[in-house]
Design an enzyme around this catalytic site. Structure first.
Site, PDB file in Angstrom:
ATOM      1  N   LYS A 179     -14.226   1.470  16.209  1.00  0.00           N
ATOM      2  CA  LYS A 179     -12.937   0.778  16.236  1.00  0.00           C
ATOM      3  C   LYS A 179     -12.278   0.900  17.620  1.00  0.00           C
ATOM      4  CE  LYS A 179     -11.445   0.529  11.967  1.00  0.00           C
ATOM      5  NZ  LYS A 179     -10.912   1.004  10.703  1.00  0.00           N
ATOM      6  N   PHE A 239      -4.523   3.541  14.765  1.00  0.00           N
ATOM      7  CA  PHE A 239      -4.852   4.497  13.709  1.00  0.00           C
ATOM      8  C   PHE A 239      -6.014   3.954  12.896  1.00  0.00           C
ATOM      9  CE2 PHE A 239      -1.811   8.009  13.069  1.00  0.00           C
ATOM     10  CZ  PHE A 239      -0.937   7.735  14.117  1.00  0.00           C
ATOM     11  N   ASP A 296      -4.489  -6.384   5.558  1.00  0.00           N
ATOM     12  CA  ASP A 296      -5.512  -7.201   6.228  1.00  0.00           C
ATOM     13  C   ASP A 296      -5.563  -8.599   5.620  1.00  0.00           C
ATOM     14  OD1 ASP A 296      -6.387  -5.241   8.024  1.00  0.00           O
ATOM     15  OD2 ASP A 296      -7.597  -4.276   6.466  1.00  0.00           O
ATOM     16  N   LYS A 315       8.215 -17.767 -10.377  1.00  0.00           N
ATOM     17  CA  LYS A 315       7.455 -16.645 -10.951  1.00  0.00           C
ATOM     18  C   LYS A 315       6.238 -17.154 -11.731  1.00  0.00           C
ATOM     19  CE  LYS A 315       7.927 -12.965 -14.222  1.00  0.00           C
ATOM     20  NZ  LYS A 315       8.600 -12.588 -15.445  1.00  0.00           N
ATOM     21  N   ASN A 353       0.842  -1.204   0.000  1.00  0.00           N
ATOM     22  CA  ASN A 353       0.000   0.000   0.000  1.00  0.00           C
ATOM     23  C   ASN A 353       0.874   1.250   0.000  1.00  0.00           C
ATOM     24  OD1 ASN A 353       0.534   0.833   2.837  1.00  0.00           O
ATOM     25  ND2 ASN A 353      -0.318  -1.206   3.209  1.00  0.00           N
TER      26      ASN A 353
HETATM   27  N1  CTP Z   1      -3.564  -3.076  12.244  1.00  0.00           N
HETATM   28  C1  CTP Z   1      -2.777  -4.072  12.792  1.00  0.00           C
HETATM   29  N2  CTP Z   1      -2.743  -5.312  12.213  1.00  0.00           N
HETATM   30  C2  CTP Z   1      -3.463  -5.585  11.110  1.00  0.00           C
HETATM   31  C3  CTP Z   1      -4.261  -4.559  10.540  1.00  0.00           C
HETATM   32  C4  CTP Z   1      -4.277  -3.321  11.128  1.00  0.00           C
HETATM   33  O1  CTP Z   1      -2.100  -3.827  13.784  1.00  0.00           O
HETATM   34  N3  CTP Z   1      -3.382  -6.774  10.570  1.00  0.00           N
HETATM   35  C5  CTP Z   1      -3.631  -1.770  12.903  1.00  0.00           C
HETATM   36  C6  CTP Z   1      -3.099  -0.624  12.083  1.00  0.00           C
HETATM   37  O2  CTP Z   1      -1.733  -0.384  12.371  1.00  0.00           O
HETATM   38  C7  CTP Z   1      -3.974   0.523  12.568  1.00  0.00           C
HETATM   39  C8  CTP Z   1      -5.301  -0.153  12.852  1.00  0.00           C
HETATM   40  O3  CTP Z   1      -4.995  -1.512  13.098  1.00  0.00           O
HETATM   41  O4  CTP Z   1      -3.516   1.060  13.791  1.00  0.00           O
HETATM   42  C9  CTP Z   1      -6.254  -0.085  11.712  1.00  0.00           C
HETATM   43  O5  CTP Z   1      -7.369  -0.805  12.073  1.00  0.00           O
HETATM   44  P1  CTP Z   1      -8.150  -1.699  11.060  1.00  0.00           P
HETATM   45  O6  CTP Z   1      -9.405  -2.121  11.718  1.00  0.00           O
HETATM   46  O7  CTP Z   1      -7.308  -2.754  10.480  1.00  0.00           O
HETATM   47  O8  CTP Z   1      -8.401  -0.638   9.987  1.00  0.00           O
HETATM   48  P2  CTP Z   1      -8.772  -0.921   8.571  1.00  0.00           P
HETATM   49  O9  CTP Z   1      -7.889  -1.944   7.948  1.00  0.00           O
HETATM   50  O10 CTP Z   1      -8.840   0.395   7.912  1.00  0.00           O
HETATM   51  O11 CTP Z   1     -10.175  -1.594   8.866  1.00  0.00           O
HETATM   52  P3  CTP Z   1     -11.453  -1.649   7.998  1.00  0.00           P
HETATM   53  O12 CTP Z   1     -10.985  -2.229   6.721  1.00  0.00           O
HETATM   54  O13 CTP Z   1     -12.298  -2.534   8.816  1.00  0.00           O
HETATM   55  O14 CTP Z   1     -11.906  -0.221   7.936  1.00  0.00           O
END
Ligand code: CTP
Length: 424
Positions: free
Chosen positions: A348, A334, A289, A299, A220
């Site tokens: 959250k 965050f 995620d 590859k 990302n």
């Molecule tokens: N985070 C984490 N581990 C993950 C995913 C996210 O520690 N596998 C942390 C990020 O560093 C951030 C927060 O979780 O502090 C973001 O929360 P999250 O619920 O994952 O946010 P989004 O991915 O934006 O969730 P959604 O898609 O549900 O909006």
């Protein structure tokens, strides 16, 4: 940014105001007056070209001291003026800063008093550029600004609007009130409180990279700027800082302990190893995620068939740390949102059992990934109020987040001591 006029008195602060030659020079007089109203002592230096727009006499009358244009001039009382001028002040402010002075600063050219002063400066430097829109947008100018940013120079971007030359676009000197306000902001954060001494901060930073095959990955746009700003600010305030860094496009601050965790799984493992030593955990990384369910060894070759990639969930590092926390650990997350920011952020904070949640609407200008600035809202478990902050540099935003952490820690300490008094 600080309110203008400020509540704070800046009578112990000295500012060197450098004026380079552009039509906006006349506005420097208002900047000077604004700084003086806040209590600052201001000395002025001008480039030769600036003197063609406004006479040094104007600034001499307003500042009450000699205006330096050329340190070789016989009437200059100080033979090493560029050193004394730049090393005895709390801030070097250049307003307006032309494309030419920006280019010279970026390349270390020291061919007149103002450029020598910049090279000799030990104080923070703030520049307020002003120039024609095309000059502002030129890749050379943008490249030079990027160099200055990475050299630590603070830049107050110009406003957009109608220019003296008739074009419409960005390039107009920022309003004097904003310049003064940002200068005072910098001056007020100089005496940073050492209020995190004894704290051990563990922070995740940057993007993760999830491999599909040996040459491809999912990632990302996170640069790591916000996380590194938090690490730097916490260290300034006395914390011991360990950064678990994913993939970043900016350099980490010096003197922090760096542990690498490029994929979500590596970051997860590194955090689990480090967390027992931490007293504060901030999850600033943009962790994937989902990751490819299998990493293909060789590859992947293209074919005419559709390619279906199966993804599986990664561990939620923040959720796991918060769920297994010891009593005194403060846990901060965050949330990058695009709609219903406050609603999603509040949810959250509650669901993940966090102490603070820093939310940003990544659709806003100057917020979110890979920007120099951020627009954040801080939600706390201790309050129903959301602290909505205006656009500011990531370092300033970092200090505001740390202010809230310090506030929470104090509340926690007070309530623990009240409980133990009650038990006696
Ligand atoms: N985070 C984490 N581990 C993950 C995913 C996210 O520690 N596998 C942390 C990020 O560093 C951030 C927060 O979780 O502090 C973001 O929360 P999250 O619920 O994952 O946010 P989004 O991915 O934006 O969730 P959604 O898609 O549900 O909006």
């Amino acid at each position: 940014m600080a309110n203008y006029p400020p509540d704070q008195n800046f009578s112990d602060k000295k500012v060197a105001l450098g004026i380079s030659g552009g039509i906006a020079c006349y506005k420097a007089a208002e900047v000077l007056r604004g700084l003086q109203r806040a209590g600052c002592a201001v000395r002025v230096a001008m480039t030769k070209r600036a003197c063609e727009f406004v006479q040094p006499l104007t600034f001499r009358a307003l500042s009450g001291s000699h205006v330096i244009v050329d340190d070789y001039a016989p009437d200059n009382p100080d033979p090493i003026a560029h050193i004394t001028f730049s090393q005895t002040v709390d801030l070097l402010l250049i307003a307006p800063a032309t494309a030419n002075i920006i280019a010279k600063f970026a390349n270390g050219v020291a061919d007149d008093f103002l450029t020598s002063t910049y090279l000799a400066a030990t104080a923070p430097v703030l520049i307020a550029p002003a120039m024609n829109t095309t000059m502002w947008q030129h890749p050379a100018t943008q490249r030079n600004l990027e160099i200055l940013r990475s050299d630590g120079v603070r830049i107050l971007e110009p406003d957009a609007g109608e220019m003296a030359c008739g074009t419409i676009g960005p390039g107009r000197l920022s309003e004097p009130e904003r310049i003064v306000s940002m200068a005072l902001d910098i001056l007020s954060t100089q005496s940073v409180a050492r209020d995190l001494v004894g704290e051990r901060l563990l922070i995740t930073v940057g993007a993760t990279r999830e491999e599909i095959d040996p040459v491809r990955f999912i990632s990302n746009r996170s640069s790591g700027r916000m996380g590194f700003a938090l690490a730097a600010a916490a260290q300034q305030r006395g914390a011991e800082v360990t950064v678990v860094a994913g993939v970043t496009t900016v350099d980490p601050p010096p003197k922090v302990t760096l542990v690498s965790g490029h994929s979500a799984a590596e970051m997860h493992a590194a955090v689990l190893t480090e967390i027992p030593k931490a007293s504060i955990f901030i999850a600033a990384a943009a962790v994937a995620d989902y990751r490819p369910a299998t990493r293909v060894v060789n590859k992947i070759k293209k074919s005419d068939e559709q390619l279906v990639l199966t993804l599986e969930r990664t561990a939620d590092i923040l959720g796991e740390v918060a769920a297994n926390r010891h009593d005194k650990l403060l846990v901060i997350g965050f949330a990058a949102e695009t709609n219903d920011v406050l609603h999603h952020a509040r949810e959250k904070l509650r669901q993940k059992n966090l102490d603070l949640l820093v939310a940003n609407d990544v659709t806003q200008d100057g917020a979110g990934f890979d920007t120099q600035t951020n627009v954040i809202t801080i939600l706390s478990r201790a309050s129903d109020e959301a602290l909505e902050l205006p656009r500011m540099s990531k370092l300033d935003a970092a200090h505001r987040i740390l202010d809230e952490i310090v506030r929470l820690r104090r509340q926690q300490t007070n309530s623990l001591s009240a409980t133990s008094r009650g038990q006696q």
